[in-house]
Every structure is written in structure tokens, then in C-alpha cells.
Design an enzyme around this catalytic site. Sequence first.
Site, PDB file in Angstrom:
ATOM      1  N   ASP A  82      24.619 100.879 111.076  1.00  0.00           N
ATOM      2  CA  ASP A  82      23.326 100.591 110.458  1.00  0.00           C
ATOM      3  C   ASP A  82      22.576  99.435 111.117  1.00  0.00           C
ATOM      4  OD1 ASP A  82      25.007  98.657 109.473  1.00  0.00           O
ATOM      5  OD2 ASP A  82      24.623  99.063 107.344  1.00  0.00           O
ATOM      6  N   ARG A  83      23.268  98.663 111.965  1.00  0.00           N
ATOM      7  CA  ARG A  83      22.575  97.548 112.632  1.00  0.00           C
ATOM      8  C   ARG A  83      22.157  97.934 114.046  1.00  0.00           C
ATOM      9  NH1 ARG A  83      25.315  91.801 111.092  1.00  0.00           N
ATOM     10  NH2 ARG A  83      25.512  92.186 108.862  1.00  0.00           N
ATOM     11  N   SER A  90      31.378  97.149 107.729  1.00  0.00           N
ATOM     12  CA  SER A  90      30.296  96.939 108.681  1.00  0.00           C
ATOM     13  C   SER A  90      30.802  96.410 110.017  1.00  0.00           C
ATOM     14  CB  SER A  90      29.256  96.006 108.051  1.00  0.00           C
ATOM     15  OG  SER A  90      28.137  95.911 108.881  1.00  0.00           O
ATOM     16  N   HIS A  91      30.303  95.249 110.420  1.00  0.00           N
ATOM     17  CA  HIS A  91      30.615  94.684 111.726  1.00  0.00           C
ATOM     18  C   HIS A  91      31.915  93.891 111.723  1.00  0.00           C
ATOM     19  CE1 HIS A  91      28.562  92.035 109.080  1.00  0.00           C
ATOM     20  NE2 HIS A  91      29.122  91.029 109.699  1.00  0.00           N
ATOM     21  N   ASP A 144      29.485 100.404 111.355  1.00  0.00           N
ATOM     22  CA  ASP A 144      29.105 101.575 110.558  1.00  0.00           C
ATOM     23  C   ASP A 144      27.736 102.135 110.938  1.00  0.00           C
ATOM     24  OD1 ASP A 144      27.915  99.257 109.519  1.00  0.00           O
ATOM     25  OD2 ASP A 144      27.709 100.135 107.530  1.00  0.00           O
ATOM     26  N   LYS A 177      19.598 100.642 106.254  1.00  0.00           N
ATOM     27  CA  LYS A 177      19.080 100.324 107.572  1.00  0.00           C
ATOM     28  C   LYS A 177      19.729 101.278 108.562  1.00  0.00           C
ATOM     29  CE  LYS A 177      22.170  96.335 108.111  1.00  0.00           C
ATOM     30  NZ  LYS A 177      22.758  96.040 106.815  1.00  0.00           N
ATOM     31  N   ASP A 228      26.506  98.632 115.227  1.00  0.00           N
ATOM     32  CA  ASP A 228      27.684  97.951 114.678  1.00  0.00           C
ATOM     33  C   ASP A 228      28.738  98.931 114.179  1.00  0.00           C
ATOM     34  OD1 ASP A 228      26.265  98.900 112.513  1.00  0.00           O
ATOM     35  OD2 ASP A 228      26.851  97.242 111.221  1.00  0.00           O
TER      36      ASP A 228
HETATM   37  C1  G16 Z   1      24.800  93.508 104.947  1.00  0.00           C
HETATM   38  C2  G16 Z   1      23.574  93.785 104.121  1.00  0.00           C
HETATM   39  C3  G16 Z   1      22.367  93.180 104.770  1.00  0.00           C
HETATM   40  C4  G16 Z   1      22.578  91.707 105.022  1.00  0.00           C
HETATM   41  C5  G16 Z   1      23.833  91.520 105.842  1.00  0.00           C
HETATM   42  C6  G16 Z   1      24.197  90.069 106.005  1.00  0.00           C
HETATM   43  O1  G16 Z   1      24.701  94.179 106.162  1.00  0.00           O
HETATM   44  O2  G16 Z   1      23.363  95.161 103.951  1.00  0.00           O
HETATM   45  O3  G16 Z   1      21.287  93.389 103.920  1.00  0.00           O
HETATM   46  O4  G16 Z   1      21.487  91.153 105.683  1.00  0.00           O
HETATM   47  O5  G16 Z   1      24.922  92.127 105.190  1.00  0.00           O
HETATM   48  O6  G16 Z   1      24.441  89.527 104.755  1.00  0.00           O
HETATM   49  P1  G16 Z   1      25.039  88.087 104.583  1.00  0.00           P
HETATM   50  O7  G16 Z   1      24.042  87.164 105.235  1.00  0.00           O
HETATM   51  O8  G16 Z   1      25.161  87.894 103.104  1.00  0.00           O
HETATM   52  O9  G16 Z   1      26.354  88.042 105.311  1.00  0.00           O
HETATM   53  P2  G16 Z   1      25.942  94.951 106.776  1.00  0.00           P
HETATM   54  O10 G16 Z   1      25.443  95.472 108.088  1.00  0.00           O
HETATM   55  O11 G16 Z   1      27.028  93.910 106.908  1.00  0.00           O
HETATM   56  O12 G16 Z   1      26.279  95.998 105.782  1.00  0.00           O
END
Ligand code: G16
Length: 543
Positions: free
Chosen positions: A281-282, A113-114, A279, A376, A277
Site C-alpha cells: 500500500d505504500r 505492513s513494512h 503489503d 492507500k 512495501d
Molecule cells: C499505517 C497507516 C498509515 C500511517 C502509517 C504510519 O500505514 O495506515 O495511515 O500513516 O501506518 O503510522 P504511524 O506514524 O502511527 O506509525 P501502514 O503502511 O503501516 O499500514
Amino acid sequence: MTMTIVRTDAFTDQKPGTSGLRKKVTTFKQINYLENFVQSTFNALGDCTGKNLVIGGDGRYYNQTAIQIILKMAAANGFSHVWVGQNGILSTPAASCLIRKYSAFGGIILSASHNPAGVDGDFGIKFNVSNGGPAPESITNGIYQQTLEISEYKIANAADLKLHELGQQTIGDMTVEVIDCVADYADLMQAIFDFDAIKQLLASDFSLRFDAMHAVTGPYAIEILEKRLGAAEGSVINGIPLNDFGQGHPDPNLTYAKELVDQMYADDAPDFGAASDGDGDRNMILGNHFFVTPSDSLAILAANATCVPAYNTGLKGIARSMPTSQAADRVAEKLGIEAHETPTGWKFFGNLLDADLATLCGEESFGTGSNHIREKDGLWAVLFWLNILAVKHQSVNEIVLAHWKLYGRNYYTRHDYEEVPSEQAEALMSHIQSQLSSLVGKNLDGRIVEYADNFSYLDPVDNSVSNNQGVRIGFIGGDRIIFRLSGTGTQGATLRVYIESYEDDATKLEQETQQALTQLIELASSIALIEKFTGRTEPTVIT
Ligand code: G16
């Protein structure tokens, strides 16, 4: 096809977190580390013979190497067909879209992700199920169990695939189909939104800036925003994906999307700004000198959903993660539809969407999405906003202010303390937990505690229960303080403190957020003794 069965020893640290397994690249590069996790995933899924998969990732360092390994292991495990994005690229929403479009058995998405990328950065892998969404806990727990028991994995003896060449290749009996990574997703967006109205908006005196942060969304944003919708060339910045994301931190927030934020707060700021971000999705949404919190964004999209062709018959329900502000609940109440509160993690929305109990979902962590896929979706949120702006002929700022006037404002902030030693973070959480039973009914700085607990979720569809999903202290009137440890970090622990306060006095709707929340922020620090347990006097990131 010949294959090798490789003897291996189990690793004990392969428990999937909030969104799959995320570790340092150096961890993934250990001998058999990736292979063990992939074989454990296949083992947890049962007989894979004749099944098909979608595979792709955000293009970060190690993406292509990992995909070559996974393809050979998929062939050795009996899969018959794999769709893989050209050069191994698929944004997370695009992967979800393809799993659904091709009715695939599931998908493997490679992304952290990010989190920063590169040789010393992070890597990640997760399995998505046939609805296109992240595997539910029943499956991720099964995968983890397999990782503890694994003793061998299967891999085909085959040459590397040509991932840059569109079309079909084979490994033994398995077909590998390399596909355009953008087209299907762009077509889906065109089917959801009023592209003609958005085109008109972009042809008028309206400027937009989209920051792809050198991550996966560049090609998607250029195709959709610039080519299909006619935004001026250059509207997409940092649009060339790099395997180290240009050494940046592709987290679309006010701290890390600095280039965009600077442009949106400059004298000649564009009308609309957005970032996505690593990937894809954000999303972060900005107006001219204006930041829209993700929680408000969800509420505003819901309140204006009928502007968008795909949602013009109304919404079935709205779902948000527990720490996300309650702004969307007020919209749900007004619309007379159900508001659902789930634990953090997009996987918890899957059942609600499949059962048609929710149409829109959102999280404070810059995630918004709908029933169009089961992840997302950053660009989807951007297009949703553009569609609303095109229909309402108002600025971002005007739309948000009008929303607050109608519904009141949920002042909201999240304070992150990153890379806290795990023992310190655990001790802090235990300290908070130990106070919970005595807090209810207490008057804390003029607020009466209505409930204090560790959030537990009962899934209304499959009746599964998820415990320990974050400590919440709720006050009469709706104010809240929430503490959780992140499930996505790769170094130490990240303490997240979420603060929310509701205001419906029309004269107090435009205060500075941190200012408006000062009292609750101080209260949170004193309840958790943050400085005592962590030595930190201020958060690493404030959003
Ligand atoms: C992932 C999850 C999200 C979550 C986020 C932050 O997002 O898919 O549902 O809100 O992590 O999670 P945490 O608070 O446990 O760090 P992504 O965009 O990182 O895949």
C-alpha cells in the site's frame, strides 16, 4: 460441520493501533492469542450469520497458518462465503478492491505492513469494513473491548483448506472460494489509467525500475508493468515474495530501499524508480538522481490529475494527514476545492471518500490513494506517475521543479527515533505538552508561534471526535514542527518529528532538504529536549 467452543482467558494487550493489531510473531503464536482477537472481532461485528468476507495477507511468515485458523473460525461463527487469495496472498489494496467488487461484508487483512517478517519478525491483523477501508475507531474500540471480556471462541473441526487450488471448497455450510490474487486488481488499474499512453512511453527510450522488496507486490508489478504495459523484463526487481521478505525491511524509503536508491543515483540510472512495501500500500517515487517526498507527490498528482482518464473531470477535494506537508493544500486552493486535514491513519479518509468530499488522499508516510478503493495504494501511485510522465513528456525532475516554481516548495523532513523506551518517550511528550499554552505568540529564533496544540479531529461526516493526534507547533507563514508517537511499532516507542518550512523564493527552491531545515530541526530538538529524554543524538531514520 462440528465445532468446538474453546474456553480462553483475555489478553490485555490487544488494542488495535494506527492500523490494526501488530505484534511480534512470537506474541501471535501464544496459545489462543490470534483466536481471541478474531473471535473478538466477530463478536464486535454482531451476528455474522450468512455474511461474507475477503481474506488475504502479505505472505509473511505465519500468514497461511493464521488464515487456516480464521477460515475455521469464520465457518463456526456462521459466515457463508469467503474469498481468499491463492496461497493466502492479497496485497492490502487488492483486498480493498475485492471487498468493494464483491460487495463483501468486510475483510480480514493479515499484514504488519513494512515491519520485518520471519519467525522473529512481526505479524498483524486488521478488519476492513464493507467500503473496503480499515475499520473506523468506533469498531476498533469495540473489538478492543471484546478482547478484554472474551471467555470463549468457536472453531470448526475441519481439515485445512487447499489454499493453492483455485476454485470452491467448503467447511460445513461455508464456501471458501480461492481466487487469483492479481487479476481483479490489475483490471481495476487498467480501467483507471491510460494504459496505451503508458505503453508508448515504456516502448520509447524510457527505463523504469520497480523494487518489490521481496514482498507482496512482486506478482502484481510483474503482471501490470511487465506483462500488460510492456516494461522490459527485469524492470521489477526483488519480485519474488518471500515469507521473511529476504530478511529485508520492506519500507520504501531512502534508508531501507537501498538497492533501488543506489541504482537511481548511479551514472546509468533509469528514468523512473519506485518501490512498495510489505503489503503493497505504500510507494516511494524517484527520478534519475531525484527523490520525490510523499507530500510533494500527493500535491503533484493532484495538480496533474486531469492527465488520468479516471480523474479527468476534476477532483472533489484533497485530504492529507495532519503531519503531511501543506503542499497539497496550495493545489486545492488553486483548484478551488476543499483541503481536508485528518489524523494519521488511512481509516480517517474513509468517510471523506464515501461522502465524495475528497477524491485524492495522501500521507507523509509514503501513502497515496484515491476513491478507487479505501486503502492507500502503492502501484496505483506508480501508475499515476507513469501516466503523467506519458502525457507531459517531461522527466520526474522537470515536473517537480515546475511544480515548485508555480506553488513554492514545502521543504519537509521526518526524523524517526525508533525503539525508544516507552517511559522516556511518554516523558518527552509530556514535557512538550506542558509548554504548549505558553508558546503562542512567542518569537522562537525569528518565527512567531501562531498555534501550539494537540491535534483534535472532528469528522465532518459522522461528527466523531479523535483527540490527542499529535502535538503541533505552527508558525506565522506556515512553518511547522510536529511531534507524535507512532502507532505501528512493536518494540518500545517510535518518536516521529515532522519539520516543514515553506519557500517561494525562486532562487532558493533547490537547496538540500536537511540544510534548508537546519534551524527548525535544532529548534525541535531544543523544545523537546530529545537528547536529554532519550539519550539519542541523532535519529534512526531520516526521510
Ligand atoms: C499505517 C497507516 C498509515 C500511517 C502509517 C504510519 O500505514 O495506515 O495511515 O500513516 O501506518 O503510522 P504511524 O506514524 O502511527 O506509525 P501502514 O503502511 O503501516 O499500514
